[in-house]
Scaffold this active site. Sequence first.
Site, PDB file in Angstrom:
ATOM      1  CG  HIS A  10      -1.955  -1.126   1.112  1.00  0.00           C
ATOM      2  ND1 HIS A  10      -3.252  -0.955   0.693  1.00  0.00           N
ATOM      3  CD2 HIS A  10      -1.823  -2.457   1.370  1.00  0.00           C
ATOM      4  CE1 HIS A  10      -3.881  -2.116   0.712  1.00  0.00           C
ATOM      5  NE2 HIS A  10      -3.032  -3.049   1.117  1.00  0.00           N
ATOM      6  CG  MET A  12       5.379   5.535  -5.161  1.00  0.00           C
ATOM      7  SD  MET A  12       6.421   6.979  -5.411  1.00  0.00           S
ATOM      8  CE  MET A  12       8.009   6.349  -4.918  1.00  0.00           C
ATOM      9  CB  VAL A  13       7.489   0.434  -4.542  1.00  0.00           C
ATOM     10  CG1 VAL A  13       7.861  -0.837  -5.329  1.00  0.00           C
ATOM     11  CG2 VAL A  13       8.590   1.470  -4.689  1.00  0.00           C
ATOM     12  N   GLY A  14       4.532  -0.471  -3.946  1.00  0.00           N
ATOM     13  CA  GLY A  14       3.530  -1.531  -3.919  1.00  0.00           C
ATOM     14  C   GLY A  14       2.299  -1.205  -4.728  1.00  0.00           C
ATOM     15  CB  SER A 104      17.798   2.540  -0.545  1.00  0.00           C
ATOM     16  OG  SER A 104      17.996   3.944  -0.590  1.00  0.00           O
ATOM     17  CE1 TYR A 133      14.450   3.366   3.986  1.00  0.00           C
ATOM     18  CE2 TYR A 133      16.166   4.016   2.442  1.00  0.00           C
ATOM     19  CZ  TYR A 133      14.943   3.436   2.695  1.00  0.00           C
ATOM     20  OH  TYR A 133      14.215   2.920   1.655  1.00  0.00           O
ATOM     21  N   PRO A 161      17.317   0.361  -6.551  1.00  0.00           N
ATOM     22  CG  PRO A 161      15.073   0.639  -5.954  1.00  0.00           C
ATOM     23  CD  PRO A 161      16.334  -0.063  -5.572  1.00  0.00           C
ATOM     24  CG  HIS A 177      12.087  10.801  -0.919  1.00  0.00           C
ATOM     25  ND1 HIS A 177      11.198   9.815  -0.571  1.00  0.00           N
ATOM     26  CD2 HIS A 177      13.256  10.482  -0.298  1.00  0.00           C
ATOM     27  CE1 HIS A 177      11.798   8.928   0.216  1.00  0.00           C
ATOM     28  NE2 HIS A 177      13.040   9.322   0.401  1.00  0.00           N
ATOM     29  CE  LYS A 185       9.886  24.053  -1.498  1.00  0.00           C
ATOM     30  NZ  LYS A 185      11.377  24.204  -1.368  1.00  0.00           N
TER      31      LYS A 185
END
Length: 307
Positions: A10, A12-14, A104, A133, A161, A177, A185
Site C-alpha cells: 500500500h 508507492m512501489v507496492g 536503496s 535508513y 533502485p 522526497h 511547493k
Amino acid sequence: MARLFITGGHGMVGRNLRAHPGIAAWQVLAPARSELDLCDDRAVRDYLARHRPDAVVHAAGLVGGIQANLAQPVRFLAENARIGLTLIEACREAGVPVLINLGSICVYPRDLGRGLSEDHILTGRLEPSNEGYALAKIMAMRLVEYARREDPALLWRTLIPCNLYGPHDKFDPARSHLIPAIIHKLHRAKLAGADTVEIWGDGQARREFMFAPDLAGAILRAAADPASLPPLMNIGPGHDHSIDEYYRIAAEVIGWRGRFIHDPAKPVGMRQKLLDISRQREWGWAPTTGLRDGLAATYAHYREVAA
C-alpha cells in the site's frame, strides 16, 4: 496462478506494482499494516505458513526525505532493521523460493558521487543525513546474500533502485522526497500567486530519479525470471539532473512562472548520486518514461489526491 506476496503493498512501489498490467499473471497477496505488522515475527511467520507464496517482493519500509531522516534517526534505523530481519528470516524458514528485495541508493558511500557500482557498497562512509535508513537496507541486502550462500537453490535477488517518484508518492513536506516536495511547493506557489520559491542549497546537487511504474515493470520481470539477473543489481535510467533542473521542468509542467531563490545554509545531502547500470544493461532492461512525462503524470495524481 502463482502467489506473489508484496510487502509494502500500500506504499508507492507496492501500489504501482499492483496497478501494473503485468500483475495479472499473479495471485497477489498485499496485506495492509493493519492486517499484518511486519515487525511482529510470529505474525509474519504464521502468514507465510498459511499462504505459502511462490515469490515475495520486499518493498516495505519507513521512508522519508532529509527532514524526516534527520528528525528521527532512531526510528529509521530500528524500524527498517526490524522489518528486514523479520521478513527475510521468515521467508527462509518458510522456504520461499523467490525473493526480490528492494535496496536503496542510500547504501552507497557518500564520497563517490557517480559511477556507483554494486562493488562499492561498504567501501566508505555513508551520508550522515540518512545513515540509519542506509544501514538497515545494507543489513537486509546482506541477509539475502548470506541466505543464498547457505542455500544456493534460493532464487533471492536484491535490486538497488535510484530515487523514485510517481503516483502514490508522499507529498507531505515533513515526509516527502525531492520531487513530490517540489510538486507540492510549486503548486502552492501557483495557487498563492507567489513570485518566488526557495530551493535548499545552491541547486547544483545532482540526483537520479526513475518513474515508479517503470520500476514496477522491472520488479515483475525479475520475479517471473529471477535466474536471469545477477544476485545484486542497480536499476535506474543511468543519467541525472541538477536540483535546479528538476525545479525548472516541474515549474513548466505545473505552469508556475516565478523566480527561484537559493538558501545555501540548508542541507542537501550528497552532491551527486548516480548509479552504474552496467549489469542492468546486460539484463536488457531500461526505463521508458521521460522526466517531463513522469512529472506530468505525478502532478495529475497529486491534483487528484493531495492538492
